[in-house]
Enzyme design. Structure first.
Site, PDB file in Angstrom:
ATOM      1  N   THR A   1      -5.351  -7.592  10.763  1.00 43.52           N
ATOM      2  CA  THR A   1      -5.788  -6.338  10.128  1.00 43.52           C
ATOM      3  C   THR A   1      -5.405  -5.118  10.965  1.00 43.52           C
ATOM      4  O   THR A   1      -4.885  -4.131  10.433  1.00 43.52           O
ATOM      5  CB  THR A   1      -7.323  -6.385   9.939  1.00 43.52           C
ATOM      6  OG1 THR A   1      -7.660  -7.563   9.211  1.00 43.52           O
ATOM      7  CG2 THR A   1      -7.819  -5.156   9.201  1.00 43.52           C
TER       8      THR A   1
ATOM      9  N   ASN B   1      -1.893  -0.339   7.345  1.00 47.50           N
ATOM     10  CA  ASN B   1      -1.255  -1.621   7.665  1.00 47.50           C
ATOM     11  C   ASN B   1      -0.375  -2.153   6.540  1.00 47.50           C
ATOM     12  O   ASN B   1      -0.117  -3.339   6.451  1.00 47.50           O
ATOM     13  CB  ASN B   1      -2.311  -2.639   8.127  1.00 47.50           C
ATOM     14  CG  ASN B   1      -3.440  -2.776   7.138  1.00 47.50           C
ATOM     15  OD1 ASN B   1      -3.344  -2.303   6.008  1.00 47.50           O
ATOM     16  ND2 ASN B   1      -4.513  -3.424   7.548  1.00 47.50           N
TER      17      ASN B   1
ATOM     18  N   HIS C   1      -1.894  -5.273   1.516  1.00 52.72           N
ATOM     19  CA  HIS C   1      -3.156  -5.977   1.324  1.00 52.72           C
ATOM     20  C   HIS C   1      -2.829  -7.417   0.999  1.00 52.72           C
ATOM     21  O   HIS C   1      -1.838  -7.698   0.328  1.00 52.72           O
ATOM     22  CB  HIS C   1      -3.960  -5.380   0.167  1.00 52.72           C
ATOM     23  CG  HIS C   1      -5.110  -6.269  -0.233  1.00 52.72           C
ATOM     24  ND1 HIS C   1      -6.281  -6.320   0.480  1.00 52.72           N
ATOM     25  CD2 HIS C   1      -5.235  -7.193  -1.225  1.00 52.72           C
ATOM     26  CE1 HIS C   1      -7.090  -7.220  -0.070  1.00 52.72           C
ATOM     27  NE2 HIS C   1      -6.481  -7.764  -1.103  1.00 52.72           N
TER      28      HIS C   1
ATOM     29  N   PHE D   1     -15.495   3.687   7.894  1.00 51.86           N
ATOM     30  CA  PHE D   1     -14.167   4.122   7.441  1.00 51.86           C
ATOM     31  C   PHE D   1     -13.964   3.977   5.938  1.00 51.86           C
ATOM     32  O   PHE D   1     -12.857   4.174   5.443  1.00 51.86           O
ATOM     33  CB  PHE D   1     -13.077   3.346   8.202  1.00 51.86           C
ATOM     34  CG  PHE D   1     -13.183   1.841   8.100  1.00 51.86           C
ATOM     35  CD1 PHE D   1     -12.650   1.157   7.017  1.00 51.86           C
ATOM     36  CD2 PHE D   1     -13.834   1.098   9.089  1.00 51.86           C
ATOM     37  CE1 PHE D   1     -12.753  -0.225   6.905  1.00 51.86           C
ATOM     38  CE2 PHE D   1     -13.946  -0.286   9.000  1.00 51.86           C
ATOM     39  CZ  PHE D   1     -13.404  -0.947   7.903  1.00 51.86           C
TER      40      PHE D   1
ATOM     41  N   ARG E   1       2.526  -6.298   9.301  1.00 56.51           N
ATOM     42  CA  ARG E   1       1.659  -5.244   9.845  1.00 56.51           C
ATOM     43  C   ARG E   1       2.039  -4.889  11.281  1.00 56.51           C
ATOM     44  O   ARG E   1       1.971  -3.727  11.676  1.00 56.51           O
ATOM     45  CB  ARG E   1       0.201  -5.697   9.749  1.00 56.51           C
ATOM     46  CG  ARG E   1      -0.310  -5.690   8.304  1.00 56.51           C
ATOM     47  CD  ARG E   1      -1.611  -6.435   8.175  1.00 56.51           C
ATOM     48  NE  ARG E   1      -2.310  -6.139   6.931  1.00 56.51           N
ATOM     49  CZ  ARG E   1      -3.489  -6.653   6.610  1.00 56.51           C
ATOM     50  NH1 ARG E   1      -4.090  -7.498   7.446  1.00 56.51           N
ATOM     51  NH2 ARG E   1      -4.080  -6.334   5.473  1.00 56.51           N
TER      52      ARG E   1
ATOM     53  N   LYS F   1       0.842  -1.199   0.000  1.00 58.52           N
ATOM     54  CA  LYS F   1       0.000   0.000   0.000  1.00 58.52           C
ATOM     55  C   LYS F   1       0.881   1.255   0.000  1.00 58.52           C
ATOM     56  O   LYS F   1       2.090   1.190   0.266  1.00 58.52           O
ATOM     57  CB  LYS F   1      -0.921  -0.042   1.230  1.00 58.52           C
ATOM     58  CG  LYS F   1      -1.950  -1.199   1.197  1.00 58.52           C
ATOM     59  CD  LYS F   1      -2.806  -1.188   2.473  1.00 58.52           C
ATOM     60  CE  LYS F   1      -3.910  -2.233   2.439  1.00 58.52           C
ATOM     61  NZ  LYS F   1      -4.743  -2.214   3.685  1.00 58.52           N
TER      62      LYS F   1
ATOM     63  N   ARG G   1      -1.099 -14.608   4.723  1.00 56.85           N
ATOM     64  CA  ARG G   1      -1.807 -13.767   5.701  1.00 56.85           C
ATOM     65  C   ARG G   1      -1.159 -13.857   7.085  1.00 56.85           C
ATOM     66  O   ARG G   1      -1.183 -12.890   7.837  1.00 56.85           O
ATOM     67  CB  ARG G   1      -3.305 -14.121   5.761  1.00 56.85           C
ATOM     68  CG  ARG G   1      -4.085 -13.395   4.669  1.00 56.85           C
ATOM     69  CD  ARG G   1      -5.583 -13.509   4.835  1.00 56.85           C
ATOM     70  NE  ARG G   1      -6.171 -12.670   5.867  1.00 56.85           N
ATOM     71  CZ  ARG G   1      -6.603 -11.426   5.669  1.00 56.85           C
ATOM     72  NH1 ARG G   1      -6.485 -10.839   4.503  1.00 56.85           N
ATOM     73  NH2 ARG G   1      -7.149 -10.757   6.659  1.00 56.85           N
TER      74      ARG G   1
HETATM   75  P1  IDP Z   1      -7.698  -7.237   5.684  1.00 58.94           P
HETATM   76  O1  IDP Z   1      -6.931  -6.180   4.905  1.00 58.94           O
HETATM   77  O2  IDP Z   1      -6.906  -7.772   6.842  1.00 58.94           O
HETATM   78  O3  IDP Z   1      -8.257  -8.333   4.790  1.00 58.94           O
HETATM   79  P2  IDP Z   1     -10.365  -6.066   5.753  1.00 58.94           P
HETATM   80  O4  IDP Z   1     -11.397  -6.310   6.787  1.00 58.94           O
HETATM   81  O5  IDP Z   1     -10.559  -6.697   4.405  1.00 58.94           O
HETATM   82  O6  IDP Z   1      -8.946  -6.503   6.372  1.00 58.94           O
HETATM   83  O7  IDP Z   1     -10.216  -4.488   5.608  1.00 58.94           O
HETATM   84  C1  IDP Z   1      -9.557  -3.904   4.527  1.00 58.94           C
HETATM   85  C2  IDP Z   1      -8.707  -2.746   5.026  1.00 58.94           C
HETATM   86  O8  IDP Z   1      -9.542  -1.738   5.610  1.00 58.94           O
HETATM   87  C3  IDP Z   1      -7.713  -3.098   6.126  1.00 58.94           C
HETATM   88  O9  IDP Z   1      -6.521  -3.660   5.629  1.00 58.94           O
HETATM   89  C4  IDP Z   1      -7.494  -1.768   6.798  1.00 58.94           C
HETATM   90  O10 IDP Z   1      -6.577  -0.949   6.058  1.00 58.94           O
HETATM   91  C5  IDP Z   1      -8.880  -1.141   6.722  1.00 58.94           C
HETATM   92  N1  IDP Z   1      -9.679  -1.419   7.920  1.00 58.94           N
HETATM   93  C6  IDP Z   1     -10.309  -2.591   8.224  1.00 58.94           C
HETATM   94  N2  IDP Z   1     -10.981  -2.512   9.380  1.00 58.94           N
HETATM   95  C7  IDP Z   1     -10.770  -1.257   9.832  1.00 58.94           C
HETATM   96  C8  IDP Z   1     -11.235  -0.569  11.013  1.00 58.94           C
HETATM   97  O11 IDP Z   1     -11.970  -1.093  11.865  1.00 58.94           O
HETATM   98  N3  IDP Z   1     -10.825   0.723  11.147  1.00 58.94           N
HETATM   99  C9  IDP Z   1     -10.027   1.345  10.228  1.00 58.94           C
HETATM  100  N4  IDP Z   1      -9.578   0.738   9.114  1.00 58.94           N
HETATM  101  C10 IDP Z   1      -9.947  -0.558   8.917  1.00 58.94           C
HETATM  102 MG    MG Z   2      -9.664  -8.178   3.303  1.00 61.75          MG
END
Ligand code: IDP
Ligand code: MG
Length: 170
Positions: free
Chosen positions: A100, A125, A128, A59, A111, A11, A94
């Site tokens: 996350t 983080n 992706h 968000f 991360r 990212k 992962r």
């Molecule tokens: P992942 O990237 O671990 O698969 P996802 O739930 O798919 O997690 O969320 C996508 C992205 O959205 C995350 O990588 C993070 O950057 C952001 N994100 C997810 N949940 C939150 C949150 O609760 N607060 C702020 N940002 C979040």
């Molecule tokens: Mg995801």
């Protein structure tokens, strides 16, 4: 299980922090194949399509700005995109990427080591990582054309495209 493919993105915060090498080194410990790689300037359409399943989250707007690197501006408004292939690739990558929420992620994961939560509450983080085979397939097809992946992974078809304007080297 078995051989899987997945999409990994470095990212914009990962690029800005000059972490590309560190991230690829950590990922390489899993000994998987990189079968596609490129730098991408993410437009709003691609950002929204990529995160379509999160569109109702509070968000979402900030997340769409984040993945486009809007908060950083030039020259950090881009990502590096990779397709990886390997045995049980999604779960293993992962694990290396970490949870996350960077504050909850294993400190030795990507991360955990490099992520942060901004004062606005965005989880920056750094990477992706696709989370299941169906999501991986959707994402790889969204980010890569068949000819940009060096191995045949999904069925393709030939189409004749007429009068399509495209950029070529002058
Ligand atoms: P992942 O990237 O671990 O698969 P996802 O739930 O798919 O997690 O969320 C996508 C992205 O959205 C995350 O990588 C993070 O950057 C952001 N994100 C997810 N949940 C939150 C949150 O609760 N607060 C702020 N940002 C979040
Ligand atoms: Mg995801």
């Amino acid at each position: 299980m078995g051989i899987e493919q997945l999409l990994i993105l470095i990212k914009p915060d990962g690029l800005k922090k000059s972490l590309t090498g560190n991230i690829l080194t950590k990922l390489s410990e899993a000994r998987m194949l990189i079968i596609g790689a490129k730098a991408v300037k993410v437009n709003e359409e691609l950002a929204k399509a990529h995160y379509q399943q999160l569109k109702d989250k509070p968000f979402f707007g900030e997340l769409i700005d984040y993945i486009q690197g809007k908060i950083y501006g030039e020259p950090w408004d881009r990502v590096m995109a990779f397709v990886y292939q390997g045995e049980d690739a999604i779960a293993r990558m992962r694990k290396i990427a970490g949870a996350t929420n960077p504050e909850e992620a294993d400190p030795v994961s990507i991360r955990g080591a490099y992520g942060r939560i901004t004062t606005k509450g965005v989880y920056e983080n750094v990477v992706h990582c696709s989370s299941d085979p169906l999501e991986a397939q959707r994402e790889i097809k969204l980010w890569f054309k068949p000819e940009e992946v060096v191995m045949p992974i999904y069925p393709t078809k030939k189409v004749i495209v007429e009068k399509e304007e495209k950029e070529v080297w002058a």
